[in-house]
Motif scaffolding. Structure first.
Motif, mmCIF file in Angstrom:
data_model
loop_
_atom_site.group_PDB
_atom_site.id
_atom_site.type_symbol
_atom_site.label_atom_id
_atom_site.label_comp_id
_atom_site.label_asym_id
_atom_site.label_seq_id
_atom_site.Cartn_x
_atom_site.Cartn_y
_atom_site.Cartn_z
ATOM 1 N N MET A 109 0.838 -1.192 0.000
ATOM 2 C CA MET A 109 0.000 0.000 0.000
ATOM 3 C C MET A 109 0.882 1.254 0.000
ATOM 4 S SD MET A 109 -2.915 -1.087 -0.196
ATOM 5 C CE MET A 109 -3.592 0.543 -0.120
ATOM 6 N N PRO A 110 0.468 2.296 -0.675
ATOM 7 C CA PRO A 110 1.244 3.520 -0.657
ATOM 8 C C PRO A 110 1.294 4.127 0.713
ATOM 9 C CG PRO A 110 -0.896 3.904 -1.650
ATOM 10 C CD PRO A 110 -0.813 2.471 -1.401
ATOM 11 N N GLU A 111 2.432 4.625 1.094
ATOM 12 C CA GLU A 111 2.596 5.209 2.415
ATOM 13 C C GLU A 111 2.592 6.724 2.313
ATOM 14 O OE1 GLU A 111 6.030 3.785 4.376
ATOM 15 O OE2 GLU A 111 5.433 1.712 4.342
ATOM 16 N N GLN A 112 2.043 7.334 3.309
ATOM 17 C CA GLN A 112 2.088 8.791 3.403
ATOM 18 C C GLN A 112 3.303 9.167 4.194
ATOM 19 O OE1 GLN A 112 -1.413 11.111 4.032
ATOM 20 N NE2 GLN A 112 -0.426 12.258 5.612
ATOM 21 N N LYS A 113 4.170 9.929 3.579
ATOM 22 C CA LYS A 113 5.392 10.340 4.256
ATOM 23 C C LYS A 113 5.313 11.813 4.605
ATOM 24 C CE LYS A 113 8.184 6.927 1.795
ATOM 25 N NZ LYS A 113 9.301 6.682 0.907
ATOM 26 N N SER A 114 6.120 12.175 5.562
ATOM 27 C CA SER A 114 6.170 13.587 5.946
ATOM 28 C C SER A 114 6.607 14.403 4.761
ATOM 29 C CB SER A 114 7.133 13.759 7.130
ATOM 30 O OG SER A 114 7.279 15.104 7.433
ATOM 31 N N THR A 115 5.936 15.523 4.557
ATOM 32 C CA THR A 115 6.242 16.353 3.407
ATOM 33 C C THR A 115 7.492 17.184 3.619
ATOM 34 O OG1 THR A 115 4.788 18.057 4.312
ATOM 35 C CG2 THR A 115 3.823 16.509 2.745
ATOM 36 N N SER A 116 8.006 17.187 4.812
ATOM 37 C CA SER A 116 9.166 18.016 5.094
ATOM 38 C C SER A 116 9.905 17.477 6.286
ATOM 39 C CB SER A 116 8.721 19.462 5.355
ATOM 40 O OG SER A 116 9.807 20.236 5.777
ATOM 41 N N ALA A 117 11.254 17.570 6.214
ATOM 42 C CA ALA A 117 12.069 17.182 7.364
ATOM 43 C C ALA A 117 12.368 18.405 8.226
ATOM 44 C CB ALA A 117 13.373 16.543 6.880
ATOM 45 N N THR A 118 11.792 19.552 7.872
ATOM 46 C CA THR A 118 11.989 20.789 8.617
ATOM 47 C C THR A 118 11.431 20.646 10.022
ATOM 48 O OG1 THR A 118 11.572 21.898 6.525
ATOM 49 C CG2 THR A 118 11.669 23.278 8.459
ATOM 50 N N PRO A 119 12.111 21.205 11.028
ATOM 51 C CA PRO A 119 11.550 21.167 12.384
ATOM 52 C C PRO A 119 10.123 21.694 12.401
ATOM 53 C CG PRO A 119 13.810 21.963 12.438
ATOM 54 C CD PRO A 119 13.438 21.815 10.995
ATOM 55 N N SER A 120 9.329 21.121 13.281
ATOM 56 C CA SER A 120 7.891 21.394 13.276
ATOM 57 C C SER A 120 7.551 22.868 13.451
ATOM 58 C CB SER A 120 7.216 20.573 14.376
ATOM 59 O OG SER A 120 7.415 19.196 14.147
ATOM 60 N N LEU A 121 8.264 23.566 14.350
ATOM 61 C CA LEU A 121 7.943 24.973 14.574
ATOM 62 C C LEU A 121 8.246 25.808 13.336
ATOM 63 C CD1 LEU A 121 6.761 26.743 16.766
ATOM 64 C CD2 LEU A 121 9.073 27.240 17.559
ATOM 65 N N TYR A 150 2.082 17.973 14.447
ATOM 66 C CA TYR A 150 2.527 17.433 13.160
ATOM 67 C C TYR A 150 2.718 15.919 13.198
ATOM 68 C CZ TYR A 150 2.816 21.837 10.721
ATOM 69 O OH TYR A 150 2.476 23.014 10.094
ATOM 70 N N GLU A 151 2.806 15.349 14.383
ATOM 71 C CA GLU A 151 2.809 13.885 14.465
ATOM 72 C C GLU A 151 1.496 13.322 13.939
ATOM 73 O OE1 GLU A 151 3.622 12.897 18.501
ATOM 74 O OE2 GLU A 151 5.795 13.115 18.308
ATOM 75 N N ILE A 152 0.391 14.034 14.184
ATOM 76 C CA ILE A 152 -0.902 13.599 13.656
ATOM 77 C C ILE A 152 -0.995 13.911 12.168
ATOM 78 C CG2 ILE A 152 -3.401 13.903 13.785
ATOM 79 C CD1 ILE A 152 -3.116 14.575 16.709
ATOM 80 N N ILE A 153 -0.636 15.143 11.800
ATOM 81 C CA ILE A 153 -0.755 15.546 10.392
ATOM 82 C C ILE A 153 0.097 14.663 9.498
ATOM 83 C CG2 ILE A 153 -0.254 17.429 8.776
ATOM 84 C CD1 ILE A 153 -1.005 19.388 11.009
ATOM 85 N N ASP A 154 1.258 14.231 9.993
ATOM 86 C CA ASP A 154 2.167 13.397 9.199
ATOM 87 C C ASP A 154 1.967 11.899 9.417
ATOM 88 O OD1 ASP A 154 3.325 15.721 8.256
ATOM 89 O OD2 ASP A 154 4.928 15.728 9.746
ATOM 90 N N ALA A 155 0.987 11.538 10.235
ATOM 91 C CA ALA A 155 0.780 10.116 10.535
ATOM 92 C C ALA A 155 0.491 9.324 9.253
ATOM 93 C CB ALA A 155 -0.369 9.949 11.527
ATOM 94 N N LYS A 156 1.017 8.144 9.206
ATOM 95 C CA LYS A 156 0.824 7.275 8.041
ATOM 96 C C LYS A 156 -0.621 6.782 7.988
ATOM 97 C CE LYS A 156 2.145 2.670 6.416
ATOM 98 N NZ LYS A 156 2.942 1.475 6.725
#
Length: 596
Positions: free
Chosen positions: A1-13, A319-325
Motif C-alpha cells: 500500500m502507498p505510504e504517506q510520508k512527511s512532506t518536510s524534514a523541517t523542524p515542526s515549529l 505534526y505527528e498527527i498531520i504526518d501520521a501514516k
C-alpha cells in the motif's frame, strides 16, 4: 500500500512559521507597523536629548514646546502602530490555529482504525485544543515580541555606537552572555516542556473515560478510586509545571542581575563623561533610554524562551498527527463501482489477518463465498474473530494474507468511497450524534425526505416509539444518544443504515440490545428488504434462533471457519454448534419453542 510520508524534514515549529506565507497582506502590514513603531521608539530619546540640550540647558522655551509637541505626536504614532502590529499578529495567529485545527481534524477523519487502536481520544483532543492554542499564543504574542526585540536590539546598538562607542561596548557585553544563558536553557529544558503536554493529554484521557463511563463508575462504587487516580495524574502534571516554573525562575534572576550591572556601569562611566564635558546631559539621558531598548529585548527573549519551548513541543505533537501514516488508502488506479455495477458477491480466499502491532493471528485461512442476494450468518464464541471478518469487507483493515473480493474485485483495488458507499454496517455499539432523531437517521443521506426516514424507521421497528415523543422526529438526543435506551439507539442505527443505497448489509450483532420479539420483527423487515433489493446480508449473531433461516451459517472458532452450511447441516456435523445452541436453550427456554 502507498505510504504517506512527511512532506518536510523541517523542524515542526519552522513548518508552522512557513504557514505565515499564506497571509501576505497581514504579514506585510504587520511588519510595516512593527518597523514604524521601532522607528518611533528610536527617535523618542533623540527628542529628549534635543529638548534638554537645546531647550532646557539653553533656556529656549520654543524648543521645549516643539519637543513636547513632537513627543505627543510620537505617542499617538506608537499607539497606532502598536495597534496595527498587534491586530495583524493576532489575525495571523487565529488563522494559523484555524488552519491547524482543520488539518488535524481532516487527518483524523482519514486515519485508519488501527491508529485509534493505539491512540487515546484524550491525546487527540489535547493536541487539537491545548497544543494548537500554545502555537497560537506563540504566533500572536511571542513571535512578535521576539522579532521586535531583535530589530530593536540591532537598531539601538547601531545608534549607541554612533553616540559613544565606549559606553556602547560596556552595554553590548550583555548580549553574548544572555545568548549563552538562553542557549543553555533551551538545550537543557526542551524535553521538560514537551512532558507538560504529555501529562496534560494523559489527564484529559482519564477525564474523558470517566465522563463516558460515569454509570459504570457509580455502579461499582468506584468514585473514590477514580478521584484518587485523577488526583495522582493531576499531581504529576503539577510537578512537571512546577519544574518548568523553577527553570524559568532560575534564568531570570541572572538576566536581571546582568541588566542591573550594565545599567550601573553605564551611569557611572557616562556620569564621569558628563562631568568631564565629553558627553552632554541630554546625550546621557538619551543613551540611558537606548540602554533600556537593548536590555529589554534581552529580557523579552528570556521571557519568551519558555513559550517557544512549549510551542515547539506542541508543534511537534500536532505534526505527528498531520504526518501520521494512513494504512488504508486508495491505490493510484483505484476502481470506482457505480450503483448499477455492484451485485453484492463476497468471496474470502485463504484470508489471514492480525491487527497492526500484534503478533497474534486473529484470522487464519478464512475461505467462504456469499452469492448476490444471500443471507450469510456468522456465529461463534466470544473473541472467535466474527467481527474481524466483517471489518475486512468494507476494508476497515487490510488482510495480512489472502484476498477479500467484492464482485470479483480485490477490495484493495476499489476506491474506498465507492466500496463503503455500497457496504452498510450496523455496529453492536450504536453511536449517535448530538442532534435530532431525524438528523441521526438521515446521517448517511442528509437530503432524505421525511417519508424516506419514516420508512427506514418502520423497518427498524422504531417508528412507533418516535411517534410517542412530543417532538417526534425532531426530538433532540444528547451526546452519544443519551436519553435513549440501548435498544432504541440500536434501532435508530439500523434505520440510519437501511436508509442508504447499500448492496451489502453487515449486521454486527446489531440487535443484541433489543428483546427477542423486537429482534425477530426487525429481521423479518430486513428479510423483506433483502428480497426487494436483492442485497447480500452478513449477520453476526449471538442468538442462533435469529439466524437459523440463513442461506449459509459460518461457525468460527479461534479465528478459523470450522464449519459452514445451513442450520440443520451444522446441527448434524458440528458438536460446537450444537453445544452453543443447547446452552442458549438452557438459558432462555422460549428459544426452544422457536427452533423445535
Amino acid at each position: 500500500m502507498p505510504e504517506q510520508k512527511s512532506t518536510s524534514a523541517t523542524p515542526s515549529l519552522r513548518r508552522v512559521l512557513e504557514i505565515l506565507a499564506s497571509y501576505p497582506w497581514f504579514v506585510f502590514v504587520g511588519i510595516i507597523s512593527l518597523l514604524l513603531l521601532i522607528t518611533t521608539n528610536a527617535l523618542t530619546p533623540q527628542l529628549f536629548r534635543w529638548g534638554i540640550d537645546r531647550g532646557i540647558s539653553e533656556n529656549n522655551l520654543d524648543v521645549v514646546f516643539k519637543c513636547a509637541l513632537f513627543l505627543v505626536l510620537a505617542a499617538v504614532g506608537r499607539g497606532i502602530f502598536s495597534f496595527g502590529q498587534n491586530f495583524c499578529a493576532e489575525s495571523i495567529s487565529q488563522n494559523v490555529a484555524y488552519r491547524l485545527r482543520n488539518q488535524v481534524f481532516s487527518k483524523t477523519q482519514n486515519l485508519s482504525l488501527s491508529y485509534y487502536n493505539n491512540t487515546s481520544s484524550g491525546q487527540l483532543l489535547t493536541r487539537v485544543t491545548s497544543d494548537v492554542e500554545q502555537i497560537r499564543t506563540f504566533i500572536g504574542t511571542t513571535l512578535l515580541q521576539v522579532t521586535s526585540g531583535f530589530i530593536t536590539l540591532i537598531t539601538s546598538s547601531i545608534i549607541v555606537f554612533t553616540m559613544n562607542w565606549k559606553l556602547a561596548l560596556i552595554t553590548l557585553t550583555a548580549i553574548p552572555l544572555a545568548v549563552f544563558l538562553l542557549s543553555q536553557f533551551f538545550k537543557k529544558n526542551s524535553k521538560l516542556f514537551g512532558m507538560v503536554q504529555v501529562k496534560l493529554a494523559n489527564l484529559n484521557s482519564i477525564l474523558e473515560e470517566n465522563l463516558i463511563g460515569v454509570r459504570v463508575v457509580k455502579a461499582f462504587v468506584r468514585e473514590k478510586s477514580e478521584i484518587s487516580r485523577y488526583t495522582t495524574l493531576n499531581g504529576e502534571l503539577l510537578d512537571v509545571n512546577i519544574k518548568t516554573v523553577k527553570v524559568v525562575r532560575n534564568l531570570f534572576p541572572v538576566l536581571f542581575l546582568l541588566s542591573n550591572l550594565i545599567s550601573l556601569a553605564v551611569i557611572g562611566f557616562g556620569g564621569a563623561e558628563v562631568i568631564g564635558k565629553q558627553f552632554s546631559l541630554g546625550e546621557l539621558i538619551a543613551f540611558n533610554s537606548y540602554l533600556v531598548f537593548i536590555l529589554q529585548p534581552v529580557l523579552q527573549i528570556g521571557f519568551a524562551a519558555g513559550v517557544i519551548a512549549q510551542a515547539s513541543a506542541s508543534a511537534k505533537r500536532v505534526y505527528e498527527i498531520i504526518d501520521a501514516k494512513i494504512d488504508i488508502s486508495n491505490n493510484p488506479n483505484a476502481i470506482v463501482l457505480g450503483l448499477s455495477d455492484i451485485k453484492g458477491e463476497i468471496k474470502f480466499e485463504n484470508v489471514g489477518f492480525r491487527y497492526p502491532g500484534s503478533t497474534i493471528e486473529t484470522l487464519k485461512n478464512i475461505s467462504f463465498e456469499a452469492k448476490p442476494g444471500e443471507f450469510i450468518a456468522i456465529v461463534g464464541m466470544t473473541g472467535s474473530g466474527k467481527s474481524s471478518i466483517a471489518n475486512l469487507i468494507p476494508r476497515f483493515y487490510d488482510v495480512t494474507s489472502g484476498i477479500v473480493r467484492v464482485d470479483g474485485y480485490d477490495v484493495r483495488d476499489l476506491k474506498l468511497e465507492s466500496l463503503r458507499s455500497h457496504v452498510a454496517t450496523v455496529f453492536q455499539d450504536a453511536t449517535l450524534f448530538s442532534g435530532t432523531i431525524r438528523e441521526n437517521i438521515a446521517y448517511g443521506l442528509p437530503d432524505s425526505s421525511l417519508e424516506q426516514i419514516i420508512e427506514a424507521a418502520k423497518i427498524a421497528q422504531i417508528h412507533d416509539f418516535i411517534s410517542t415523543l412530543p417532538d417526534g422526529y425532531d426530538t433532540i438526543v444528547g451526546e452519544r444518544g443519551i436519553g435513549l435506551s440501548g435498544g432504541q439507539k440500536q434501532r435508530v442505527a439500523i434505520a440510519r443504515t437501511v436508509l442508504t443505497d447499500f448492496q451489502i448489509l453487515i449486521l454486527d450483532d446489531a440487535t443484541s440490545a433489543v428483546d427477542a420479539k423486537t429482534a425477530s420483527l426487525i429481521l423479518e423487515s430486513l428479510e423483506e428488504l433483502r428480497q426487494a433489493r436483492q442485497c447480500t446480508i452478513i449477520a453476526i449473531a449471538q442468538r442462533i434462533s435469529s439466524i437459523r433461516n440463513a442461506d449459509k451459517i459460518l461457525l468460527v472458532d479461534k479465528g478459523e471457519v470450522v464449519a459452514q452450511g445451513k442450520h440443520e447441516e451444522l446441527l448434524a456435523m458440528s458438536s460446537l454448534y450444537a453445544g452453543i445452541l443447547a446452552s442458549q436453550i438452557q438459558q432462555n427456554q422460549p428459544i426452544s419453542s422457536q427452533i423445535s
